[in-house]
Every structure is written in structure tokens, then in C-alpha cells.
Design an enzyme around this catalytic site. Structure first.
Site, short mmCIF file in Angstrom:
data_model
loop_
_atom_site.label_atom_id
_atom_site.label_comp_id
_atom_site.label_asym_id
_atom_site.label_seq_id
_atom_site.Cartn_x
_atom_site.Cartn_y
_atom_site.Cartn_z
N ASP A 350 0.97 -1.21 0.18
CA ASP A 350 -0.02 0.17 -0.08
C ASP A 350 0.86 1.07 -0.07
O ASP A 350 1.15 1.76 1.11
CB ASP A 350 -0.67 -0.10 1.36
CG ASP A 350 -2.10 0.90 1.39
OD1 ASP A 350 -2.18 1.79 0.28
OD2 ASP A 350 -2.76 1.16 2.43
N CYS A 403 -3.68 5.23 -3.04
CA CYS A 403 -4.66 6.04 -2.99
C CYS A 403 -4.56 7.49 -4.02
O CYS A 403 -4.74 8.45 -3.45
CB CYS A 403 -5.34 6.31 -1.58
SG CYS A 403 -3.86 7.56 -0.72
C1 LIG Z 1 -0.74 4.82 2.33
S1 LIG Z 1 0.28 4.71 4.05
C2 LIG Z 1 -0.08 2.91 4.38
C3 LIG Z 1 -1.63 3.01 5.10
C4 LIG Z 1 -2.24 1.58 5.73
N1 LIG Z 1 -1.61 0.38 4.86
C5 LIG Z 1 -3.30 1.34 6.18
O1 LIG Z 1 -4.06 0.80 5.54
O2 LIG Z 1 -3.67 1.91 7.15
C6 LIG Z 1 1.81 4.55 3.59
C7 LIG Z 1 2.99 4.10 4.55
O3 LIG Z 1 3.99 3.85 4.12
C8 LIG Z 1 5.09 4.33 4.95
N2 LIG Z 1 6.31 4.00 4.30
C9 LIG Z 1 6.76 4.85 3.50
N3 LIG Z 1 7.96 4.63 2.59
C10 LIG Z 1 8.17 3.59 3.41
C11 LIG Z 1 9.27 2.56 3.42
N4 LIG Z 1 10.22 2.94 2.77
N5 LIG Z 1 9.15 1.48 4.01
C12 LIG Z 1 8.28 1.20 4.98
N6 LIG Z 1 7.26 1.96 5.17
C13 LIG Z 1 7.12 3.05 4.29
C14 LIG Z 1 4.62 5.28 5.35
O4 LIG Z 1 5.12 5.45 6.73
C15 LIG Z 1 3.11 5.21 5.71
O5 LIG Z 1 2.74 4.84 6.95
#
Ligand SMILES: C[S@@+](CC[C@H](N)C(=O)[O-])C[C@H]1O[C@@H](n2cnc3c(N)ncnc32)[C@H](O)[C@@H]1O
Length: 469
Positions: A350, A403
């Protein structure tokens, strides 16, 4: 353009709750407008809306506690219509307002928002907004604020005609974003812009391991909260009018969570089986991870995220919902830091994205997103896909989700990945909700904002064919 129906806060024709007492720095209705102006100015200066509003609301004196909903409504609304209100306000000024008075300019926008979009008695709106200049310690600006707002009242009809005649004022999107939406969705861009400008519904995910949707709907009805089941999304209920989550029956006991219906498709599409190892690679705050576990508690789920603070939210959500998953802090683009070498049967990516599908929930995206972000985000999504693919077992499935409604992050991203990885095959996603509300888009499906009253989400499925790693 008509004033919107105010479903989330009660319409207040006099702008003042009976019996509210005076507070230092002004009466409550004026102080509420000043608080909204401060929040809007903070967002204009680069803060996220959530952070700015949380800070301002937590610092409110007790006398203003009852004004929270109004402050939120004025802040969200002013930002939702920012690209309409700012040019209008600027065109009413004899000379530009100084940077150091950004809160005053934001206050004028809050005033215009009330007069053009809220059902507030116009003279009360003007009076309290003028008084709010005093709360902001800008007594010198009372006369100017009064003159500008009264001019809007006098010229309301021609101003509404001017808005209707100018696409950029009427739709209130940054020009670059509107151009991209038009290019990507030539038949749908007006509907998308309208959906982005609407207030979003409050949709719930019922924990079907604890209670059936029908039984929960009855509990809501018993509590005087009107709601309806979302067709084709078996766990989703949408409230007719938003309420505070604390007032939802069984919320603390984990019977229900707040989650848009489009976001509830991920767990159903994955349909993880007991014993499968599933990685949610960008898991925080844990909505989709929790849903996977609610459906199948025997899944061995790893919830990974880069952001330690956001992982706290995953922990809290799992605890409230009574779920057990392994929570790991790490960079999904660099598995060497956290992966134990055992392949996953399923991966949910995601991915961090432009969030152009959820503008109705986060109006500050219009201010903060830039054209350069799109290429940067697409490059980071490609890195995540490349890094995670080797972690998938042969025959395993990866669900790619954003999204976003922009093809660079969605269909084009999938096409480029499949060109790089011949062992990645499209896995035909099937969900009844897609039949009416989603568009086929390359390897996946695009739910456009507002379709089926849902947020804009992209879903694509890939499966790893056995031939190579
Ligand atoms: C769209 S949100 C996820 C929402 C979650 N899947 C939910 O349904 O509640 C994207 C997430 O990716 C994380 N993120 C961004 N870059 C990342 C990385 N390189 N490795 C792991 N997580 C990462 C962000 O901290 C954020 O929490």
C-alpha cells in the site's frame, strides 16, 4: 454554487452558542474564527492539516471546547475552497497583505468561506470575523476586515456569477493538478473534481469476527445513529451523518473501526488463508493489516513501516481490536535490515503516493502536493516494488495499492514493473464492488473518488510465476 449542506456540524444561524461566556481575547464565536484562521495559516506555511488542527484544538481554553466542530468545519472548508477563496480575497484588497500577517489573510478567507459556503447568518459571520481580528491581536485590521466582508455581501451575486464562469475558481483545484486529472480521466474529471470538493462520508469497518454487520447496524440504530450497509463491501457501513468515534457503540471494545469502503477491498482481494505468511510492507496506521487479521486471525502477518511513531498507531489498533501480528520497524526498500529470509505467500504494498484519490478527506493535499512530487513518488514506488518482489514465494501474490488516481503511480507503474520483471504476471482481481464502481486500468482497477461514495483507490494484482526468482 449553493452553500453546502452542513452534515458534520449543526448549522448555527447566529454563530454563537447560547450561554457561552466571555474568554480572554474575545467571545467564543470570534475566538473560533481566529483558531480556524491560525490553522489555515499554518497549513499555508507547510504544516499538515491534521498536525496544525490537533495543536490548535489541544490548546483551546475550556470555554472553546464546544466550538471544536465549528473550528474544524471552518478550517477544512476554507482549505477545501482555498484555490477559490484566495484569489477572491486578493482581488478585494487594495494592497497585498504582508507575510507577517498571514493569519489575517487566512481570517479573510475564513470569512469568505462562511459567506459563500456555510449556512451562517451573514451579519453574524461578518461581526464575529471582524472581532476575530482582535483575537489575533490585529485590532488595526478591524476596519479593513469589515469593509472587505461587507463588500462581498454587497457584491455576492456578481461574485457567484464570476465563480461560475471561471473553471479554476469554480473547481478550486491547483491548475497543474486539474490538468493532470483532465488528461488522465477526460470523461470523468468534472465528477472527480466535484467529489474532491464534497464532504466525505464516515464509513466504518465492522469487525466481522466479533459481530455481524446486520447486528452492528441494529446497535447503531438503537443508539440513534442512522447508517446504511455499503453494497458489495461486506464489512462496510456508512453513517448518514458523521459522529465522534467515541460515541460509536463498541468502538473501544474493537467491534468497529473507521475505514473508507474502498480501503476495505484490500483484505478481501488478498483473501489470505490460515497459516500463510503475509507481509504488509507499508502498514501504518494498520487499517488494512487489521482487516486481514480480522478476516483470518491465523495468518502470520508482518506489519512493517518506516515510521516509528505511526507504528504506535498499529500497536494501538491491534490492541483495541484484539489482533496479533508481528510489528516491525524497517525500510521496505531495504529488506536486508529486517527480513529473516523466509519468503512471503502474499505481499500487500500500500505504497506512499500522491493521495490524489483522497483529497476530499485531506484538503491540504491541494496546497502541499507539487508536480515534482509525482515523479519522485513514482520512483520511490518502483524502488519498493523492485525490493519487495524477491521476498515473494514462487506462486505468491502481491497486491499493489495506492490512493492515487494518476496513471504514473498506477497503470504505468505496473506496466513498467512487468516490463522489468518477466516473472510478474497479472493476477486477475475480482470483486463485486469493481463491477459497478471501478474502471479497468492496465493490470488493475481504478476506483475514482466518489464512485459508490468511496475514496479513490488503485488496485493491481501480480503473481510470481514459477520459472524464475
Ligand atoms: C498509504 S500509507 C499506509 C496505510 C496503511 N496500509 C493502512 O491501511 O492503514 C503508507 C505508509 O508507508 C510508510 N512508508 C513510506 N515509505 C516506506 C518505506 N520505505 N518502508 C516502509 N514503510 C514506508 C509510511 O510511513 C506510511 O505509513
Amino acid at each position: 454554487m449553493k452553500p453546502e449542506n452542513r452534515s458534520s456540524v449543526c448549522p448555527r444561524r447566529d454563530g454563537c452558542a447560547p450561554g457561552t461566556s466571555a474568554i480572554p481575547g474575545g467571545r467564543t464565536p470570534a475566538a473560533a474564527r481566529a483558531a480556524a484562521a491560525r490553522a489555515v495559516a499554518a497549513v499555508q506555511q507547510g504544516r499538515s492539516l491534521d498536525a496544525a488542527l490537533a495543536e490548535i484544538v489541544s490548546a483551546l481554553p475550556p470555554a472553546l471546547a464546544g466550538e471544536r466542530a465549528l473550528i474544524q468545519e471552518m478550517t477544512y472548508g476554507t482549505l477545501r475552497w482555498h484555490f477559490q477563496l484566495l484569489p477572491l480575497v486578493s482581488s478585494f484588497l487594495d494592497k497585498p497583505i504582508k507575510e507577517s500577517d498571514a493569519d489575517l489573510k487566512a481570517l479573510l478567507m475564513v470569512g469568505f468561506y462562511q459567506l459563500l459556503h456555510m449556512r451562517v447568518a451573514p451579519h453574524a459571520a461578518v461581526k464575529e470575523t471582524v472581532e476575530a481580528a482582535v483575537v489575533l491581536k490585529k485590532d488595526w485590521a478591524k476596519g479593513m476586515t469589515n469593509a472587505v466582508l461587507r463588500r462581498l455581501l454587497r457584491e455576492e451575486l456578481p461574485i457567484r456569477a464570476r465563480i461560475a464562469a471561471d473553471e479554476h475558481l469554480a473547481l478550486a483545484h491547483p491548475a497543474w493538478l486539474l490538468t493532470r486529472i483532465k488528461t488522465a480521466w477526460p470523461d470523468d474529471w468534472r465528477a472527480i473534481a466535484a467529489a474532491n470538493n464534497a464532504r466525505p462520508p464516515l464509513t466504518l469497518r465492522v469487525h466481522l469476527g466479533k459481530v455481524t454487520r446486520a447486528a452492528y447496524l441494529e446497535r447503531l440504530t438503537g443508539a440513534g445513529i442512522a447508517a446504511h450497509a455499503v453494497p458489495d463491501v461486506d464489512s462496510a457501513l456508512t453513517l448518514e451523518s458523521p459522529v465522534a468515534v467515541e460515541s460509536l457503540p463498541g468502538f473501544a471494545a474493537g467491534e468497529v473501526s473507521v475505514q473508507d469502503a474502498a480501503a476495505q477491498l484490500a483484505a478481501a482481494l488478498l483473501d489470505a488463508r490460515p497459516g500463510e505468511r503475509v507481509l504488509d510492507a507499508c502498514a501504518a496506521p494498520g487499517g488494512k493489516a487489521a482487516h486481514i487479521l480480522e478476516r483470518t486471525p491465523q495468518v502470520a502477518l508482518v506489519a512493517l513501516d518506516l515510521d516509528t511513531r505511526r507504528l504506535e498507531r498499529v500497536r494501538e489498533n491491534f490492541a483495541r481490536l484484539g489482533l496479533a501480528g508481528t510489528i516491525v520497524q524497517g525500510d521496505a526498500a531495504d529488506p536486508s535490515g529486517w527480513w529473516d529470509g523466509r519468503p512471503f505467500d502474499q505481499i500487500l504494498l500500500d505504497a506512499p503516493c500522491s493521495a490524489t484519490g483522497v483529497i476530499r478527506r485531506h484538503p491540504d493535499i491541494r496546497l502541499h502536493r507539487t508536480p515534482a512530487d509525482i515523479g519522485r513518488l513514482a520512483a520511490s514506488q518502483a524502488r519498493l516494488l523492485d525490493a519487495l518482489w524477491p521476498l515473494l514465494a514462487p506462486g505468491g501474490k502481491l497486491l499493489y495499492v495506492t490512493c492515487s488516481i494518476l496513471p504514473e503511480e498506477n497503470a504505468q507503474q505496473m506496466a513498467a514493473f512487468r516490463a522489468r520483471r518477466p516473472d510478474a504476471q497479472a493476477w486477475a482481481l475480482g470483486h463485486p464492488a469493481f463491477e459497478c464502481t471501478a474502471r479497468p486500468a492496465g493490470t488493475g482497477f481504478q476506483v475514482l473518488p466518489g464512485a459508490g461514495d468511496m475514496d479513490g483507490f488503485y488496485y493491481a494484482g501480480l503473481t510470481k510465476i514459477l520459472a524464475s526468482s
